[in-house]
Design a protein around this motif. Structure first.
Motif, PDB file in Angstrom:
ATOM      1  N   GLY A   1     -26.141 -10.389  24.230  1.00 17.50           N
ATOM      2  CA  GLY A   1     -27.315 -11.186  23.902  1.00 17.50           C
ATOM      3  C   GLY A   1     -27.002 -12.603  23.483  1.00 17.50           C
ATOM      4  N   GLY A   2     -25.717 -12.905  23.291  1.00 16.13           N
ATOM      5  CA  GLY A   2     -25.295 -14.257  22.958  1.00 16.13           C
ATOM      6  C   GLY A   2     -25.454 -14.670  21.507  1.00 16.13           C
ATOM      7  N   THR A   3     -26.106 -13.831  20.697  1.00 20.17           N
ATOM      8  CA  THR A   3     -26.459 -14.274  19.340  1.00 20.17           C
ATOM      9  C   THR A   3     -25.635 -13.616  18.234  1.00 20.17           C
ATOM     10  N   THR A   4     -24.725 -12.717  18.564  1.00 20.20           N
ATOM     11  CA  THR A   4     -23.988 -11.964  17.551  1.00 20.20           C
ATOM     12  C   THR A   4     -23.288 -12.897  16.561  1.00 20.20           C
ATOM     13  N   PRO A   5     -23.683 -12.891  15.292  1.00 18.59           N
ATOM     14  CA  PRO A   5     -23.080 -13.804  14.304  1.00 18.59           C
ATOM     15  C   PRO A   5     -21.564 -13.640  14.180  1.00 18.59           C
ATOM     16  N   TYR A   6     -21.063 -12.415  14.257  1.00 22.63           N
ATOM     17  CA  TYR A   6     -19.617 -12.169  14.157  1.00 22.63           C
ATOM     18  C   TYR A   6     -18.868 -12.970  15.223  1.00 22.63           C
ATOM     19  N   VAL A   7     -19.391 -12.951  16.449  1.00 16.69           N
ATOM     20  CA  VAL A   7     -18.758 -13.679  17.547  1.00 16.69           C
ATOM     21  C   VAL A   7     -18.969 -15.179  17.394  1.00 16.69           C
ATOM     22  N   GLN A   8     -20.173 -15.569  17.015  1.00 17.75           N
ATOM     23  CA  GLN A   8     -20.460 -16.988  16.823  1.00 17.75           C
ATOM     24  C   GLN A   8     -19.552 -17.600  15.749  1.00 17.75           C
ATOM     25  N   GLY A   9     -19.363 -16.869  14.669  1.00 20.33           N
ATOM     26  CA  GLY A   9     -18.488 -17.350  13.603  1.00 20.33           C
ATOM     27  C   GLY A   9     -17.058 -17.508  14.066  1.00 20.33           C
ATOM     28  N   ALA A  10     -16.591 -16.549  14.870  1.00 22.51           N
ATOM     29  CA  ALA A  10     -15.223 -16.607  15.382  1.00 22.51           C
ATOM     30  C   ALA A  10     -15.041 -17.794  16.324  1.00 22.51           C
ATOM     31  N   ILE A  11     -16.017 -18.024  17.191  1.00 14.82           N
ATOM     32  CA  ILE A  11     -15.924 -19.141  18.134  1.00 14.82           C
ATOM     33  C   ILE A  11     -15.865 -20.469  17.393  1.00 14.82           C
ATOM     34  N   GLN A  12     -16.729 -20.634  16.405  1.00 10.31           N
ATOM     35  CA  GLN A  12     -16.737 -21.888  15.646  1.00 10.31           C
ATOM     36  C   GLN A  12     -15.418 -22.100  14.906  1.00 10.31           C
ATOM     37  N   ALA A  13     -14.868 -21.019  14.344  1.00 11.08           N
ATOM     38  CA  ALA A  13     -13.594 -21.124  13.630  1.00 11.08           C
ATOM     39  C   ALA A  13     -12.462 -21.479  14.590  1.00 11.08           C
ATOM     40  N   ALA A  14     -12.478 -20.866  15.776  1.00  8.36           N
ATOM     41  CA  ALA A  14     -11.439 -21.154  16.768  1.00  8.36           C
ATOM     42  C   ALA A  14     -11.525 -22.595  17.255  1.00  8.36           C
ATOM     43  N   ARG A  15     -12.730 -23.092  17.425  1.00 14.03           N
ATOM     44  CA  ARG A  15     -12.908 -24.482  17.857  1.00 14.03           C
ATOM     45  C   ARG A  15     -12.372 -25.454  16.810  1.00 14.03           C
ATOM     46  N   ARG A  16     -12.606 -25.138  15.553  1.00  7.73           N
ATOM     47  CA  ARG A  16     -12.094 -26.014  14.488  1.00  7.73           C
ATOM     48  C   ARG A  16     -10.575 -26.056  14.484  1.00  7.73           C
ATOM     49  N   ARG A  17      -9.956 -24.990  14.946  1.00  8.44           N
ATOM     50  CA  ARG A  17      -8.500 -24.936  14.988  1.00  8.44           C
ATOM     51  C   ARG A  17      -7.931 -25.503  16.291  1.00  8.44           C
ATOM     52  N   GLY A  18      -8.801 -25.948  17.178  1.00  5.37           N
ATOM     53  CA  GLY A  18      -8.346 -26.579  18.415  1.00  5.37           C
ATOM     54  C   GLY A  18      -8.109 -25.636  19.574  1.00  5.37           C
ATOM     55  N   ALA A  19      -8.440 -24.353  19.412  1.00  5.24           N
ATOM     56  CA  ALA A  19      -8.229 -23.384  20.484  1.00  5.24           C
ATOM     57  C   ALA A  19      -9.243 -23.593  21.609  1.00  5.24           C
ATOM     58  N   THR A  20      -8.869 -23.181  22.805  1.00  7.20           N
ATOM     59  CA  THR A  20      -9.812 -23.155  23.920  1.00  7.20           C
ATOM     60  C   THR A  20     -10.775 -21.992  23.707  1.00  7.20           C
ATOM     61  N   THR A  21     -12.060 -22.220  23.926  1.00  8.35           N
ATOM     62  CA  THR A  21     -13.039 -21.163  23.689  1.00  8.35           C
ATOM     63  C   THR A  21     -13.891 -20.906  24.922  1.00  8.35           C
ATOM     64  N   ALA A  22     -14.282 -19.643  25.089  1.00  7.34           N
ATOM     65  CA  ALA A  22     -15.185 -19.251  26.177  1.00  7.34           C
ATOM     66  C   ALA A  22     -16.159 -18.219  25.632  1.00  7.34           C
ATOM     67  N   LEU A  23     -17.278 -18.076  26.314  1.00  2.14           N
ATOM     68  CA  LEU A  23     -18.288 -17.096  25.939  1.00  2.14           C
ATOM     69  C   LEU A  23     -18.685 -16.296  27.164  1.00  2.14           C
ATOM     70  N   ILE A  24     -18.769 -14.984  27.002  1.00  2.00           N
ATOM     71  CA  ILE A  24     -19.348 -14.113  28.020  1.00  2.00           C
ATOM     72  C   ILE A  24     -20.643 -13.561  27.447  1.00  2.00           C
ATOM     73  N   ALA A  25     -21.766 -13.880  28.093  1.00  2.00           N
ATOM     74  CA  ALA A  25     -23.074 -13.402  27.635  1.00  2.00           C
ATOM     75  C   ALA A  25     -23.948 -13.099  28.841  1.00  2.00           C
ATOM     76  N   CYS A  26     -24.990 -12.309  28.612  1.00  2.00           N
ATOM     77  CA  CYS A  26     -25.878 -11.883  29.701  1.00  2.00           C
ATOM     78  C   CYS A  26     -27.280 -12.449  29.545  1.00  2.00           C
ATOM     79  N   VAL A  27     -27.372 -13.579  28.883  1.00  2.00           N
ATOM     80  CA  VAL A  27     -28.643 -14.291  28.733  1.00  2.00           C
ATOM     81  C   VAL A  27     -28.441 -15.723  29.216  1.00  2.00           C
ATOM     82  N   PRO A  28     -29.499 -16.366  29.698  1.00  2.00           N
ATOM     83  CA  PRO A  28     -29.370 -17.750  30.180  1.00  2.00           C
ATOM     84  C   PRO A  28     -29.011 -18.713  29.049  1.00  2.00           C
ATOM     85  N   VAL A  29     -28.377 -19.808  29.410  1.00  2.00           N
ATOM     86  CA  VAL A  29     -28.033 -20.837  28.439  1.00  2.00           C
ATOM     87  C   VAL A  29     -29.285 -21.355  27.740  1.00  2.00           C
TER      88      VAL A  29
END
Length: 312
Positions: A142-170
């Motif tokens: 669904g794209g909205t899972t807070p656990y995943v969203q939090g991890a992505i934001q933390a990874a971005r702050r650390r400079g990691a490459t990030t991707a998302l797999i979701a089944c809802v439109p942007v």
């Protein structure tokens, strides 16, 4: 709590409105028709999947790691794909890692309540010491899972490459990531049960990404998994078959070559095709970063030049 009924993954599928009145055969036929949409979804995401392969291969090739993170079904699928890399491609367990909300226990026991804790996702990124060398793929139907969203934001702050797999439109759930993979399969037969089409298409996408990455890293020659880990009788037999198919040796000869190489199919092939000993074969392979085809082509070019110089 945020209303999520507008999400494509939560909507009602008109094709299954009478689901509880269908015969078993009608159920099977309905699933079959709906599952056809997973192929179209993969085709629609082909370019973003290709970018994910390239970015992940680049990350792993420079000493980084690939992480999948999700909750519930999404988390389990990531853990499964990561767990299959070492036996299939002889990779160290830390190279591709699956992270699920709730840890190992969540693989067999529901812990979906933990998906609402964004701070847990952030803490997991810190605990794994994610850096700019790494890549993180967040998985959330669904794209909205807070656990995943939090991890992505933390990874971005650390400079990691990030991707998302979701089944809802942007348009429904925009997420700031380097690679946005949207697998649009429509509403589920059983409303909101994203372990169905969404789970199937996610598994397909992960198959493509991880296998594509390993191909780029030189784990494959032709369509053979030449970095197979010879850890049981089935894999030993597979290694022998690969050697026999590619060299024309009989089973006993292939077995002798495999043992002589230290049970490395790659080294066995180099030794057979070049006549080099094991140490020299290891050096040649290392010079070409584990790429068997590049190592063999380089040796043959070098050998051809030496032969030409001798003749002249």
């Amino acid at each position: 709590m945020e209303e999520r009924g507008h999400l494509l993954t939560e909507q009602i599928n008109p094709s299954s409105a009478n689901l509880d009145r269908l015969s078993s055969l009608e159920l099977v036929d309905l699933f079959n028709r709906e599952d056809q949409k997973t192929l179209d979804a993969i085709a629609g995401a082909r370019e973003s999947l290709a970018r994910a392969i390239d970015r992940a291969a680049h990350a792993l090739g420079r000493g980084g790691r690939l992480f999948y993170i999700g909750a519930g079904t999404s988390g389990r699928l990531g853990v499964l794909d990561a767990a299959e890399c070492p036996p299939t491609f002889c990779t160290p367990p830390e190279l591709v890692q699956g992270i699920i909300a709730g840890g190992a226990g969540a693989l067999i026991r529901s812990s979906e309540d933990l998906e609402d804790r964004a701070e847990d996702g952030e803490q997991e990124i810190a605990r794994r010491h994610v850096t700019e060398l790494d890549m993180l793929i967040g998985i959330t139907a669904g794209g909205t899972t807070p656990y995943v969203q939090g991890a992505i934001q933390a990874a971005r702050r650390r400079g990691a490459t990030t991707a998302l797999i979701a089944c809802v439109p942007v348009s429904q759930v925009p997420v700031e990531v380097d690679i946005d993979i949207r697998l649009i399969v429509g509403p589920e037969i059983l409303a909101g049960s994203t372990r169905l089409k969404a789970g199937t298409v996610t598994k397909m996408a992960l198959n493509i990404i991880s296998t594509g990455v390993m191909v780029k890293l030189g784990k494959v020659y032709g369509n053979r998994m030449v970095d197979v880990a010879v850890t049981n009788s089935k894999l030993h037999d597979r290694a022998l078959r690969i050697l026999r198919d590619l060299t024309g040796l009989n089973r006993d000869e292939a077995g002798y070559l495999l043992e002589k190489s230290g049970r490395s199919v790659k080294l066995a092939l180099i030794m057979h095709w070049t006549g080099l000993d094991r140490d020299s074969s290891e050096t040649l392979l290392a010079e070409h970063h584990g790429q068997l085809r590049a190592a063999i082509d380089s040796y043959r070019d070098r050998d051809s030049q030496t032969s030409d110089n001798t003749k002249s």
